[in-house]
Write a protein that holds these residues in place. Structure first.
Motif, PDB file in Angstrom:
ATOM      1  N   LEU A 159      -1.524  -1.360   9.552  1.00  0.00           N
ATOM      2  CA  LEU A 159      -2.608  -0.600  10.156  1.00  0.00           C
ATOM      3  C   LEU A 159      -3.241   0.271   9.074  1.00  0.00           C
ATOM      4  CD1 LEU A 159      -3.961  -0.011  12.939  1.00  0.00           C
ATOM      5  CD2 LEU A 159      -2.400   1.926  13.150  1.00  0.00           C
ATOM      6  N   GLY A 160      -4.558   0.163   8.917  1.00  0.00           N
ATOM      7  CA  GLY A 160      -5.242   0.837   7.826  1.00  0.00           C
ATOM      8  C   GLY A 160      -5.505   2.305   8.029  1.00  0.00           C
ATOM      9  N   GLU A 161      -4.658   2.999   8.773  1.00  0.00           N
ATOM     10  CA  GLU A 161      -4.802   4.444   8.946  1.00  0.00           C
ATOM     11  C   GLU A 161      -4.666   5.151   7.598  1.00  0.00           C
ATOM     12  OE1 GLU A 161      -5.540   6.389  11.409  1.00  0.00           O
ATOM     13  OE2 GLU A 161      -5.245   5.227  13.248  1.00  0.00           O
ATOM     14  N   PRO A 162      -5.329   6.303   7.432  1.00  0.00           N
ATOM     15  CA  PRO A 162      -5.252   7.004   6.144  1.00  0.00           C
ATOM     16  C   PRO A 162      -3.842   7.494   5.832  1.00  0.00           C
ATOM     17  CG  PRO A 162      -6.310   8.382   7.814  1.00  0.00           C
ATOM     18  CD  PRO A 162      -6.185   7.016   8.409  1.00  0.00           C
ATOM     19  N   THR A 163      -3.383   7.152   4.634  1.00  0.00           N
ATOM     20  CA  THR A 163      -2.041   7.562   4.191  1.00  0.00           C
ATOM     21  C   THR A 163      -2.067   8.041   2.746  1.00  0.00           C
ATOM     22  OG1 THR A 163      -1.513   5.326   3.441  1.00  0.00           O
ATOM     23  CG2 THR A 163      -0.913   5.878   5.720  1.00  0.00           C
ATOM     24  N   ASN A 164      -3.266   8.397   2.249  1.00  0.00           N
ATOM     25  CA  ASN A 164      -3.419   8.771   0.834  1.00  0.00           C
ATOM     26  C   ASN A 164      -3.035   7.620  -0.086  1.00  0.00           C
ATOM     27  OD1 ASN A 164      -4.628  11.244   0.170  1.00  0.00           O
ATOM     28  ND2 ASN A 164      -2.840  12.394   0.838  1.00  0.00           N
ATOM     29  N   ASN A 329       1.808   1.856   8.271  1.00  0.00           N
ATOM     30  CA  ASN A 329       0.482   2.423   8.064  1.00  0.00           C
ATOM     31  C   ASN A 329       0.181   2.400   6.567  1.00  0.00           C
ATOM     32  OD1 ASN A 329       0.015   3.842  10.904  1.00  0.00           O
ATOM     33  ND2 ASN A 329       2.094   4.335  10.255  1.00  0.00           N
ATOM     34  N   PHE A 330      -1.016   1.938   6.192  1.00  0.00           N
ATOM     35  CA  PHE A 330      -1.392   1.903   4.777  1.00  0.00           C
ATOM     36  C   PHE A 330      -2.909   1.911   4.666  1.00  0.00           C
ATOM     37  CE2 PHE A 330      -2.698  -0.869   1.158  1.00  0.00           C
ATOM     38  CZ  PHE A 330      -2.367   0.017   0.137  1.00  0.00           C
ATOM     39  N   GLY A 331      -3.448   2.975   4.069  1.00  0.00           N
ATOM     40  CA  GLY A 331      -4.889   3.026   3.906  1.00  0.00           C
ATOM     41  C   GLY A 331      -5.332   4.185   3.033  1.00  0.00           C
ATOM     42  N   PRO A 332      -6.573   4.162   2.568  1.00  0.00           N
ATOM     43  CA  PRO A 332      -7.092   5.243   1.736  1.00  0.00           C
ATOM     44  C   PRO A 332      -7.457   6.462   2.567  1.00  0.00           C
ATOM     45  CG  PRO A 332      -8.797   3.611   2.121  1.00  0.00           C
ATOM     46  CD  PRO A 332      -7.545   3.073   2.758  1.00  0.00           C
ATOM     47  N   GLY A 333      -7.433   7.626   1.918  1.00  0.00           N
ATOM     48  CA  GLY A 333      -7.861   8.854   2.577  1.00  0.00           C
ATOM     49  C   GLY A 333      -6.723   9.782   2.902  1.00  0.00           C
ATOM     50  N   ASN A 334      -7.004  11.066   2.797  1.00  0.00           N
ATOM     51  CA  ASN A 334      -6.040  12.111   3.135  1.00  0.00           C
ATOM     52  C   ASN A 334      -6.079  12.345   4.637  1.00  0.00           C
ATOM     53  OD1 ASN A 334      -4.574  14.450   3.527  1.00  0.00           O
ATOM     54  ND2 ASN A 334      -5.514  15.580   1.858  1.00  0.00           N
ATOM     55  N   PRO A 335      -4.988  12.069   5.359  1.00  0.00           N
ATOM     56  CA  PRO A 335      -5.020  12.226   6.822  1.00  0.00           C
ATOM     57  C   PRO A 335      -5.317  13.647   7.264  1.00  0.00           C
ATOM     58  CG  PRO A 335      -2.769  11.834   6.042  1.00  0.00           C
ATOM     59  CD  PRO A 335      -3.676  11.568   4.889  1.00  0.00           C
ATOM     60  N   GLU A 336      -5.099  14.635   6.401  1.00  0.00           N
ATOM     61  CA  GLU A 336      -5.404  16.015   6.769  1.00  0.00           C
ATOM     62  C   GLU A 336      -6.910  16.265   6.870  1.00  0.00           C
ATOM     63  OE1 GLU A 336      -3.408  18.738   4.199  1.00  0.00           O
ATOM     64  OE2 GLU A 336      -1.405  18.018   4.737  1.00  0.00           O
ATOM     65  N   LEU A 337      -7.717  15.338   6.309  1.00  0.00           N
ATOM     66  CA  LEU A 337      -9.177  15.468   6.385  1.00  0.00           C
ATOM     67  C   LEU A 337      -9.770  14.650   7.535  1.00  0.00           C
ATOM     68  CD1 LEU A 337     -10.113  15.301   2.593  1.00  0.00           C
ATOM     69  CD2 LEU A 337     -10.163  17.313   4.087  1.00  0.00           C
ATOM     70  N   ALA A 338      -8.947  13.901   8.249  1.00  0.00           N
ATOM     71  CA  ALA A 338      -9.443  13.139   9.397  1.00  0.00           C
ATOM     72  C   ALA A 338     -10.046  14.086  10.428  1.00  0.00           C
ATOM     73  CB  ALA A 338      -8.314  12.331  10.016  1.00  0.00           C
ATOM     74  N   HIS A 339     -11.242  13.749  10.903  1.00  0.00           N
ATOM     75  CA  HIS A 339     -11.959  14.500  11.934  1.00  0.00           C
ATOM     76  C   HIS A 339     -12.562  15.804  11.400  1.00  0.00           C
ATOM     77  CE1 HIS A 339      -9.307  12.499  15.299  1.00  0.00           C
ATOM     78  NE2 HIS A 339      -9.800  11.627  14.434  1.00  0.00           N
ATOM     79  N   ALA A 340     -12.375  16.120  10.125  1.00  0.00           N
ATOM     80  CA  ALA A 340     -12.895  17.372   9.577  1.00  0.00           C
ATOM     81  C   ALA A 340     -14.376  17.249   9.266  1.00  0.00           C
ATOM     82  CB  ALA A 340     -12.129  17.748   8.310  1.00  0.00           C
ATOM     83  N   ASP A 341     -15.079  18.384   9.289  1.00  0.00           N
ATOM     84  CA  ASP A 341     -16.496  18.372   8.940  1.00  0.00           C
ATOM     85  C   ASP A 341     -16.699  17.951   7.487  1.00  0.00           C
ATOM     86  OD1 ASP A 341     -17.019  19.200  11.496  1.00  0.00           O
ATOM     87  OD2 ASP A 341     -17.515  21.274  10.962  1.00  0.00           O
TER      88      ASP A 341
END
Length: 376
Positions: A159-164, A329-341
């Motif tokens: 699943l390509g959820e963000p995991t850094n 879960n494996f994907g680009p992006g910091n999950p702490e920034l998900a949904h952030a402005d």
């Protein structure tokens, strides 16, 4: 005129393109149409559709089948589209905008590889689904599992959820419960005639404050549990002693436990009180003991670095676990920034995730994915 996506070009440009197509939950049709049209150009793929969920799969007769999935919807936009690049041309270059983290980067990686890998060493089912960011009953992956479980068959799900850019195995389960106390209503000027239900909730909060969260090892990963108050309600007016108080709690439990076992634990913690479980969802074991999972972890970490860790939150890997498919879960992006402005994703991370996944699917790490002039 329908949107046009170039799946074989630069993976970062593709990320920006799919972010810029409106796709807030409930409004995914335009993006789903574009994805379906783009995937249909690939002769090696059988393309299926249910609502705004698109499934594309190879039929190469391989010994194993891998499912690679991602949701195409986002939470509402807050003046953070269209996307923009910052620090362009530097190591700090990042793509800013809604969906760059959750989770169009992961979706773009999957779309790019689906179109450019004509002969992966495993058969692959690519899943792009709707309605992940809203009520669970609307979830497109859940709908596919109910209506077309054969579309999701596989030996491993990613699943390509963000995991850094790391690997997070499985996920914790989650449970919500209401713990209630009762009293007797009275005028606050004659409070001794009543019994204050809010005051009676003090032992509930005390038990929570002194609760020690367990750390549970599952398939080699250590999951940290948590039991916390997430809401409290009681009282009807400023001059009335409340006759009822409810403390809402959320329990995050290791994937080795069932929702029934989690509910029993919550009732044990709050013995003597009225406990009503309002919602629960099982976790997902990481399945790191499976050979295919071990090969994936080794291949990815050789490119991105780090080691596999646990997913503390709940994700749709749990839906694959219910189907008996180990999932990570494996994907680009910091999950702490998900949904952030200020949601943004390093472009280098998008490329490294694409390279790592492509390398595993072809047994050849190769150069960065999406670089002009590279044949894939």
């Amino acid at each position: 005129m329908p949107e046009t996506l170039d799946l074989s070009g630069d993976v970062v440009a593709l990320t920006a393109a799919i972010c810029d197509i409106p796709s807030v939950s409930g409004d995914e049709t335009t993006l789903a149409d574009a994805i379906e049209t783009a995937l249909a150009r690939s002769a090696q793929l059988e393309v299926l559709r249910d609502g705004d969920a698109i499934v594309a799969r190879t039929h190469l007769g391989r010994s194993r089948r891998v499912v690679i999935a991602g949701h195409i919807d986002t939470v509402p936009v807050t003046a953070n589209l269209p996307t923009s690049f910052r620090d362009a041309g530097t190591e700090s270059e990042a793509l800013w905008g809604r969906g760059t983290v959750d989770m169009k980067g992961g979706v773009a990686v999957a779309l790019h590889l689906a179109a450019t890998l004509a002969a992966p060493r495993w058969d692959v089912t690519w899943v792009f689904y709707d309605h992940e960011e809203v009520e669970a009953e609307l979830n497109g992956l859940g709908r596919l599992a109910r209506l077309h479980p054969e579309w999701l068959h596989g030996d491993l799900a990613i699943l390509g959820e963000p995991t850094n850019g790391g690997i997070e195995g499985g996920c914790n389960g989650t449970l919500r419960a209401d713990i209630s106390t009762t009293g007797r209503a009275a005028h606050s000027a004659r409070s001794w005639r009543g019994s204050n239900a809010i005051h009676a909730a003090a032992p509930i909060l005390d038990r929570l404050a002194h609760y020690t969260a367990a750390e549970v090892e599952v398939d080699g990963l250590v999951y940290r549990e948590g039991l916390n108050a997430v809401g409290i309600s009681g009282g009807i007016a400023g001059n009335v002693i409340p006759d009822r108080c409810t403390v809402s709690v959320n329990y995050r439990f290791a994937p080795s436990a069932t929702p029934e076992q989690a509910a029993a634990h919550v009732r044990e913690v709050f013995e003597g009180f009225d406990v009503e479980v309002s919602d629960s969802a099982p976790g997902a074991r990481p399945g790191l003991d499976a050979l295919l999972v071990q090969e994936f972890v080794a291949a990815v970490t050789s490119v991105t670095g780090g080691v596999a860790g646990p997913k503390y939150g709940w994700t749709d890997v749990a839906r694959f676990a219910e189907l008996g498919i180990p999932a990570v879960n494996f994907g680009p992006g910091n999950p702490e920034l998900a949904h952030a402005d200020d949601e943004h994703c390093p472009t280098g991370q998008i490329r490294s995730c694409a390279a790592a996944l492509r390398g595993w699917l072809t047994d050849d790490a190769g150069p960065d994915a999406g670089t002009p002039g590279i044949e894939e």
